[in-house]
Write a protein that holds these residues in place. Structure first.
Motif, PDB file in Angstrom:
ATOM      1  N   SER A 157      14.151 -36.430 -37.854  1.00 44.65           N
ATOM      2  CA  SER A 157      13.791 -35.217 -38.590  1.00 44.65           C
ATOM      3  C   SER A 157      12.838 -35.489 -39.748  1.00 44.65           C
ATOM      4  CB  SER A 157      15.064 -34.555 -39.132  1.00 44.65           C
ATOM      5  OG  SER A 157      15.748 -35.439 -40.017  1.00 44.65           O
ATOM      6  N   LYS A 211      10.280 -34.516 -44.682  1.00 45.51           N
ATOM      7  CA  LYS A 211      11.164 -33.890 -43.704  1.00 45.51           C
ATOM      8  C   LYS A 211      10.377 -32.907 -42.852  1.00 45.51           C
ATOM      9  CE  LYS A 211      15.474 -34.259 -46.354  1.00 45.51           C
ATOM     10  NZ  LYS A 211      16.071 -35.188 -45.356  1.00 45.51           N
ATOM     11  N   HIS A 212      10.710 -32.839 -41.596  1.00 44.86           N
ATOM     12  CA  HIS A 212      10.038 -31.898 -40.698  1.00 44.86           C
ATOM     13  C   HIS A 212      10.208 -30.454 -41.156  1.00 44.86           C
ATOM     14  CE1 HIS A 212      10.069 -34.899 -37.100  1.00 44.86           C
ATOM     15  NE2 HIS A 212       9.139 -35.161 -37.974  1.00 44.86           N
ATOM     16  N   SER A 213      11.322 -30.172 -41.783  1.00 42.61           N
ATOM     17  CA  SER A 213      11.585 -28.797 -42.222  1.00 42.61           C
ATOM     18  C   SER A 213      10.601 -28.319 -43.279  1.00 42.61           C
ATOM     19  CB  SER A 213      13.020 -28.689 -42.759  1.00 42.61           C
ATOM     20  OG  SER A 213      13.218 -29.580 -43.848  1.00 42.61           O
ATOM     21  N   SER A 214       9.915 -29.269 -43.930  1.00 43.34           N
ATOM     22  CA  SER A 214       8.948 -28.907 -44.968  1.00 43.34           C
ATOM     23  C   SER A 214       7.524 -28.786 -44.422  1.00 43.34           C
ATOM     24  CB  SER A 214       8.965 -29.942 -46.094  1.00 43.34           C
ATOM     25  OG  SER A 214       8.468 -31.194 -45.639  1.00 43.34           O
ATOM     26  N   TYR A 244       9.484 -31.115 -32.409  1.00 39.89           N
ATOM     27  CA  TYR A 244      10.918 -31.097 -32.172  1.00 39.89           C
ATOM     28  C   TYR A 244      11.383 -29.662 -31.907  1.00 39.89           C
ATOM     29  CZ  TYR A 244      11.376 -35.964 -33.370  1.00 39.89           C
ATOM     30  OH  TYR A 244      11.273 -37.320 -33.368  1.00 39.89           O
ATOM     31  N   SER A 246      13.347 -27.493 -33.233  1.00 42.99           N
ATOM     32  CA  SER A 246      13.315 -26.524 -34.327  1.00 42.99           C
ATOM     33  C   SER A 246      11.892 -26.067 -34.600  1.00 42.99           C
ATOM     34  CB  SER A 246      13.921 -27.129 -35.597  1.00 42.99           C
ATOM     35  OG  SER A 246      13.195 -28.293 -35.977  1.00 42.99           O
ATOM     36  N   MET A 247      10.931 -27.024 -34.493  1.00 38.61           N
ATOM     37  CA  MET A 247       9.545 -26.667 -34.708  1.00 38.61           C
ATOM     38  C   MET A 247       9.011 -25.825 -33.551  1.00 38.61           C
ATOM     39  SD  MET A 247       9.031 -28.009 -37.612  1.00 38.61           S
ATOM     40  CE  MET A 247       7.275 -27.775 -37.751  1.00 38.61           C
ATOM     41  N   ARG A 250      10.048 -22.274 -34.011  1.00 34.95           N
ATOM     42  CA  ARG A 250       9.211 -21.587 -35.000  1.00 34.95           C
ATOM     43  C   ARG A 250       7.869 -21.231 -34.389  1.00 34.95           C
ATOM     44  NH1 ARG A 250       9.222 -25.694 -39.877  1.00 34.95           N
ATOM     45  NH2 ARG A 250       7.462 -24.369 -40.511  1.00 34.95           N
TER      46      ARG A 250
END
Length: 275
Positions: A157, A211-214, A244, A246-247, A250
């Motif tokens: 991640s 982080k990938h979430s950012s 990934y 989650s990406m 999105r």
């Protein structure tokens, strides 16, 4: 009162003229500000000065590098100049910039300028009555022989963005950015590791874990390298897509078309051994 001051000034001027005490004049230094390492066979640093006949006896000229106390060059006419300290053997002691016996050896002729010759050069001219000096900087720079900008997965991640610069001088300034153009933002919280070669050149590794979430679905990162005091500047770019689930989710909710890139790269795991 005003007439008295004028008379005193004229009297002082007559005394100076009579005694012949006129300060030695050193108006400027001629020092090349930038020299690329290994590109020229020599450089000449000039120290033009003037002095009265009465000041020639006892005149001493000295050059200093990054110091005001330990000279690298000394000339006391009519003797031959001396090379001193770490610069001994790197100066042409027979070089003459003029035919005047009291100014001919004023210049500093340096063979094959290298990194360790960078710094503040001071020329000082002393007589029995006066002393004057000027300082100017010369930077002998070397572009990096290698710049590597890459990314690798730090975990499932997160991603490690790294920029590695090898053998550059002066110490390079390395900045990391996310985005490009008006949307470019400098990354904060980066880590830096440095090492130095025996000749004074630098190795610099700058990296950050994100982080990938950012991140966005597609991310452009840039490494900007400058050598302080010079006009040398280069920029490297890389494109990163996490890819990934989650990406991807999105991306599916977005109306923009998306191109997926899967990149496997090996990070420089350790800094190269010093030469």
């Amino acid at each position: 009162m005003f007439q008295t001051e004028i008379l005193l000034a004229l009297l002082l001027l007559q005394i100076i003229q009579f005694t012949g005490v006129t300060p030695v004049k050193l108006e400027s230094l001629s020092v090349p500000p930038l020299v690329q390492n290994g590109t020229v066979p020599h450089v000449i640093l000039d120290c033009p000065f003037s002095l009265k006949e009465t000041e020639k006896k006892g005149m001493v000229l000295k050059w200093y590098l990054n110091s005001h106390t330990v000279p690298i060059y000394q000339w006391i006419p009519p003797s031959r100049p001396q090379g001193l300290g770490a610069m001994k053997g790197k100066i042409d002691l027979d070089f003459e910039i003029s035919k005047d016996p009291y100014t001919k050896h004023r210049a500093l002729f340096l063979y094959t300028p290298t990194i360790e010759m960078s710094g503040q050069y001071t020329c000082k001219v002393s007589t029995l009555e006066n002393e004057i000096s000027l300082t100017s900087r010369m930077v002998v720079y070397t572009p990096p022989r290698q710049v590597t900008f890459l990314h690798r997965h730090a975990s499932h991640s997160a991603v490690n963005i790294s920029c590695f610069v090898d053998h550059a001088f002066p110490r390079p300034q390395v900045l990391l950015y996310h985005g490009q153009g008006y949307n470019r933002v400098r990354l904060k919280g980066v880590h830096q590791v440095t090492n130095r070669y025996r000749d004074g050149a630098w190795q610099v590794l700058v990296y950050i874990v994100l982080k990938h979430s950012s991140l966005h679905v597609e991310n452009i990162f840039q490494c900007e390298l400058t050598l302080p005091g010079t006009n040398y500047k280069i920029t490297r770019s890389t494109l990163y897509t996490p890819g990934y689930p989650s990406m991807l989710a999105r991306a599916n909710r977005s109306s923009r078309p998306v191109i997926y890139f899967y990149v496997v790269m090996v990070l420089v795991s350790s800094i190269m051994l010093l030469i």
